[in-house]
Design a protein around this motif. Structure first.
Motif, PDB file in Angstrom:
ATOM      1  N   PHE A 250     -54.207 -26.673 -19.020  1.00  0.00           N
ATOM      2  CA  PHE A 250     -54.635 -27.767 -19.904  1.00  0.00           C
ATOM      3  C   PHE A 250     -55.636 -27.302 -20.966  1.00  0.00           C
ATOM      4  N   LYS A 251     -55.975 -26.003 -20.932  1.00  0.00           N
ATOM      5  CA  LYS A 251     -56.892 -25.470 -21.942  1.00  0.00           C
ATOM      6  C   LYS A 251     -56.150 -25.278 -23.259  1.00  0.00           C
ATOM      7  N   GLU A 252     -56.869 -25.510 -24.340  1.00  0.00           N
ATOM      8  CA  GLU A 252     -56.279 -25.331 -25.666  1.00  0.00           C
ATOM      9  C   GLU A 252     -55.785 -23.888 -25.814  1.00  0.00           C
ATOM     10  N   GLY A 253     -54.553 -23.702 -26.235  1.00  0.00           N
ATOM     11  CA  GLY A 253     -54.024 -22.365 -26.500  1.00  0.00           C
ATOM     12  C   GLY A 253     -53.718 -21.542 -25.255  1.00  0.00           C
ATOM     13  N   PHE A 254     -53.574 -22.190 -24.104  1.00  0.00           N
ATOM     14  CA  PHE A 254     -53.266 -21.467 -22.865  1.00  0.00           C
ATOM     15  C   PHE A 254     -51.977 -20.642 -23.005  1.00  0.00           C
ATOM     16  N   HIS A 255     -51.996 -19.447 -22.415  1.00  0.00           N
ATOM     17  CA  HIS A 255     -50.769 -18.646 -22.280  1.00  0.00           C
ATOM     18  C   HIS A 255     -50.721 -18.103 -20.841  1.00  0.00           C
ATOM     19  N   PRO A 256     -49.533 -18.097 -20.221  1.00  0.00           N
ATOM     20  CA  PRO A 256     -49.457 -17.659 -18.808  1.00  0.00           C
ATOM     21  C   PRO A 256     -50.100 -16.294 -18.537  1.00  0.00           C
ATOM     22  N   TRP A 257     -50.055 -15.380 -19.511  1.00  0.00           N
ATOM     23  CA  TRP A 257     -50.655 -14.061 -19.261  1.00  0.00           C
ATOM     24  C   TRP A 257     -52.166 -14.059 -19.469  1.00  0.00           C
ATOM     25  N   ASP A 258     -52.757 -15.251 -19.718  1.00  0.00           N
ATOM     26  CA  ASP A 258     -54.232 -15.342 -19.659  1.00  0.00           C
ATOM     27  C   ASP A 258     -54.672 -14.965 -18.247  1.00  0.00           C
ATOM     28  N   HIS A 259     -53.788 -15.248 -17.276  1.00  0.00           N
ATOM     29  CA  HIS A 259     -54.023 -14.775 -15.904  1.00  0.00           C
ATOM     30  C   HIS A 259     -53.345 -13.416 -15.802  1.00  0.00           C
ATOM     31  N   ASP A 260     -54.089 -12.370 -16.058  1.00  0.00           N
ATOM     32  CA  ASP A 260     -53.467 -11.043 -16.038  1.00  0.00           C
ATOM     33  C   ASP A 260     -53.464 -10.508 -14.608  1.00  0.00           C
ATOM     34  N   ASN A 261     -52.324 -10.609 -13.966  1.00  0.00           N
ATOM     35  CA  ASN A 261     -52.249 -10.170 -12.567  1.00  0.00           C
ATOM     36  C   ASN A 261     -51.199  -9.088 -12.355  1.00  0.00           C
ATOM     37  N   GLN A 262     -51.056  -8.274 -13.375  1.00  0.00           N
ATOM     38  CA  GLN A 262     -50.133  -7.130 -13.270  1.00  0.00           C
ATOM     39  C   GLN A 262     -50.434  -6.288 -12.020  1.00  0.00           C
ATOM     40  N   GLU A 263     -51.720  -6.213 -11.649  1.00  0.00           N
ATOM     41  CA  GLU A 263     -52.087  -5.348 -10.506  1.00  0.00           C
ATOM     42  C   GLU A 263     -51.415  -5.825  -9.212  1.00  0.00           C
ATOM     43  N   LEU A 264     -51.118  -7.131  -9.115  1.00  0.00           N
ATOM     44  CA  LEU A 264     -50.447  -7.641  -7.910  1.00  0.00           C
ATOM     45  C   LEU A 264     -49.013  -7.112  -7.826  1.00  0.00           C
ATOM     46  N   ILE A 265     -48.386  -6.967  -8.994  1.00  0.00           N
ATOM     47  CA  ILE A 265     -47.019  -6.423  -9.039  1.00  0.00           C
ATOM     48  C   ILE A 265     -47.063  -4.949  -8.623  1.00  0.00           C
ATOM     49  N   ASP A 266     -48.031  -4.220  -9.185  1.00  0.00           N
ATOM     50  CA  ASP A 266     -48.146  -2.787  -8.868  1.00  0.00           C
ATOM     51  C   ASP A 266     -48.416  -2.579  -7.382  1.00  0.00           C
ATOM     52  N   LYS A 267     -49.280  -3.432  -6.811  1.00  0.00           N
ATOM     53  CA  LYS A 267     -49.623  -3.295  -5.396  1.00  0.00           C
ATOM     54  C   LYS A 267     -48.378  -3.500  -4.512  1.00  0.00           C
ATOM     55  N   TRP A 268     -47.588  -4.497  -4.883  1.00  0.00           N
ATOM     56  CA  TRP A 268     -46.359  -4.768  -4.112  1.00  0.00           C
ATOM     57  C   TRP A 268     -45.425  -3.567  -4.151  1.00  0.00           C
ATOM     58  N   LYS A 269     -45.276  -2.988  -5.370  1.00  0.00           N
ATOM     59  CA  LYS A 269     -44.382  -1.830  -5.516  1.00  0.00           C
ATOM     60  C   LYS A 269     -44.833  -0.693  -4.610  1.00  0.00           C
ATOM     61  N   GLU A 270     -46.159  -0.540  -4.472  1.00  0.00           N
ATOM     62  CA  GLU A 270     -46.687   0.562  -3.654  1.00  0.00           C
ATOM     63  C   GLU A 270     -46.614   0.272  -2.157  1.00  0.00           C
ATOM     64  N   THR A 271     -46.822  -0.988  -1.769  1.00  0.00           N
ATOM     65  CA  THR A 271     -46.993  -1.259  -0.341  1.00  0.00           C
ATOM     66  C   THR A 271     -45.853  -2.008   0.342  1.00  0.00           C
ATOM     67  N   PHE A 272     -45.279  -2.995  -0.314  1.00  0.00           N
ATOM     68  CA  PHE A 272     -44.324  -3.862   0.389  1.00  0.00           C
ATOM     69  C   PHE A 272     -42.864  -3.644   0.018  1.00  0.00           C
ATOM     70  N   TYR A 273     -42.626  -3.098  -1.166  1.00  0.00           N
ATOM     71  CA  TYR A 273     -41.252  -2.987  -1.663  1.00  0.00           C
ATOM     72  C   TYR A 273     -40.433  -2.031  -0.795  1.00  0.00           C
ATOM     73  N   ARG A 274     -39.312  -2.526  -0.270  1.00  0.00           N
ATOM     74  CA  ARG A 274     -38.445  -1.668   0.557  1.00  0.00           C
ATOM     75  C   ARG A 274     -37.095  -1.509  -0.145  1.00  0.00           C
ATOM     76  N   PRO A 275     -36.921  -0.362  -0.804  1.00  0.00           N
ATOM     77  CA  PRO A 275     -35.698  -0.183  -1.601  1.00  0.00           C
ATOM     78  C   PRO A 275     -34.417  -0.340  -0.780  1.00  0.00           C
ATOM     79  N   GLU A 276     -34.505  -0.134   0.538  1.00  0.00           N
ATOM     80  CA  GLU A 276     -33.266  -0.262   1.329  1.00  0.00           C
ATOM     81  C   GLU A 276     -32.730  -1.696   1.314  1.00  0.00           C
ATOM     82  N   HIS A 277     -33.595  -2.645   0.961  1.00  0.00           N
ATOM     83  CA  HIS A 277     -33.100  -4.022   0.854  1.00  0.00           C
ATOM     84  C   HIS A 277     -32.676  -4.378  -0.578  1.00  0.00           C
ATOM     85  N   ASP A 278     -32.802  -3.393  -1.483  1.00  0.00           N
ATOM     86  CA  ASP A 278     -32.424  -3.621  -2.870  1.00  0.00           C
ATOM     87  C   ASP A 278     -30.971  -3.158  -3.037  1.00  0.00           C
TER      88      ASP A 278
END
Ligand SMILES: [Fe+2]
Ligand SMILES: [Fe+2]
Length: 297
Positions: A250-278
């Motif tokens: 509801f903030k003026e000029g909000f953009h979804p990437w104002d919440h920069d959480n790229q690190e959560l994606i990187d963490k998943w790739k390092e710890t939880f991602y199991r390529p055998e299910h891909d």
């Protein structure tokens, strides 16, 4: 120049397929039937909901000229299509165990079809609903990835499904928003629609939980109800934690990437991602999946 897509994130669908065969009870959540019903209700809304998200963005695809955003739309469609496909599989397992998530899927499909036929079901309204729902899913995804202990009681394959879904929700969280801003650009309307979407979604999830428990002839204990209340509204509860990021919309000029959480994606790739299910081997084309689901509604 519009407030454009976050250039740094790659939106690449992963064709995951999870072995749900070890799920042996409809109470997937720590023996709490109410939290389990909440998870099942949520899962039931994904296949028809995501099909509608795909359709509502696809309606604007031809108006987009920016090659980055065009590519991101392709990624968005692919990711949502695969989420829908995997949740459909999970919903069937839940149905077999006594929570009829498939019946709820069909119910929502019908409601979405009705909405499209109504006068208010314009492309702008539908896209704004998608943008709003994408905000809700992105902040819930962020909550889940920041508090992985919340889903620890779940069977491994369900945890993996949710992590994967959460990561991709974050990766593509700005796509519908950027499409909307390039083609419609009325951010005030987005705020109004998010209020409506939140109310409708909360009511729907509540009713779906009641339906699941009722059909299963399960009347929750006081302890289960208290457990659910704490899961939602406790100090570390879902609603408690997502309140602040929710309001940022509801903030003026909000953009979804104002919440920069790229690190959560990187963490998943390092710890939880199991390529055998891909390795989803089923013939499945997300480019047509949304349309198919919509047409069968
Ligand atoms: Fe999704
Ligand atoms: Fe999404």
């Amino acid at each position: 120049m519009t407030q454009n897509a976050y250039q740094g994130v790659e939106i690449k669908p992963r064709k995951m397929s999870f072995p749900f065969s070890k799920i042996n009870s409809r109470n997937i959540f720590a023996d709490n039937s109410v939290i389990s019903a909440f998870a099942a209700a949520l899962s039931s809304t994904f296949p028809p909901g995501e099909a509608e998200f795909i359709e509502s963005v696809r309606n604007y695809r031809d108006q987009i000229t920016d090659p980055t955003l065009k590519e991101q739309i392709r990624g968005f469609i692919g990711q949502e299509g695969h989420h829908s496909h995997q949740h459909k599989r999970a919903n069937q397992v839940l149905k077999d165990l006594g929570f009829d998530a498939v019946r709820l899927e069909k119910h929502l499909e019908k409601d979405i079809k009705k909405m499209r036929e109504r006068k208010y079901g314009t492309p702008k309204f539908r896209l704004a609903m998608t943008v709003g729902m994408e905000h809700l899913t992105a902040i819930m995804a962020e909550f889940l990835l920041e508090n992985p202990e919340v889903i620890e009681p779940l069977e491994d394959s369900v945890q993996e499904l949710l992590y994967w879904h959460a990561v991709e929700e974050i990766e593509h969280k700005a796509v519908a928003f950027d499409v909307y801003m390039q083609c419609e650009g009325d951010q005030k309307y987005l705020r109004t629609i998010l209020r409506i979407a939140t109310a409708l979604f909360s009511i729907r999830i509540g009713l779906y939980m009641v339906a699941l428990l009722f059909w299963a002839r399960k009347f929750p204990s006081w302890k289960e109800l208290k457990g659910f209340a704490s899961f939602m509204w406790g100090k570390k509860g879902l609603v408690t934690k997502i309140k602040a990021p929710y309001k940022d919309y509801f903030k003026e000029g909000f953009h979804p990437w104002d919440h920069d959480n790229q690190e959560l994606i990187d963490k998943w790739k390092e710890t939880f991602y199991r390529p055998e299910h891909d390795r989803d081997s089923e013939k499945f084309d997300p480019e047509t999946a949304g349309l198919k689901t919509a047409a069968s509604a």
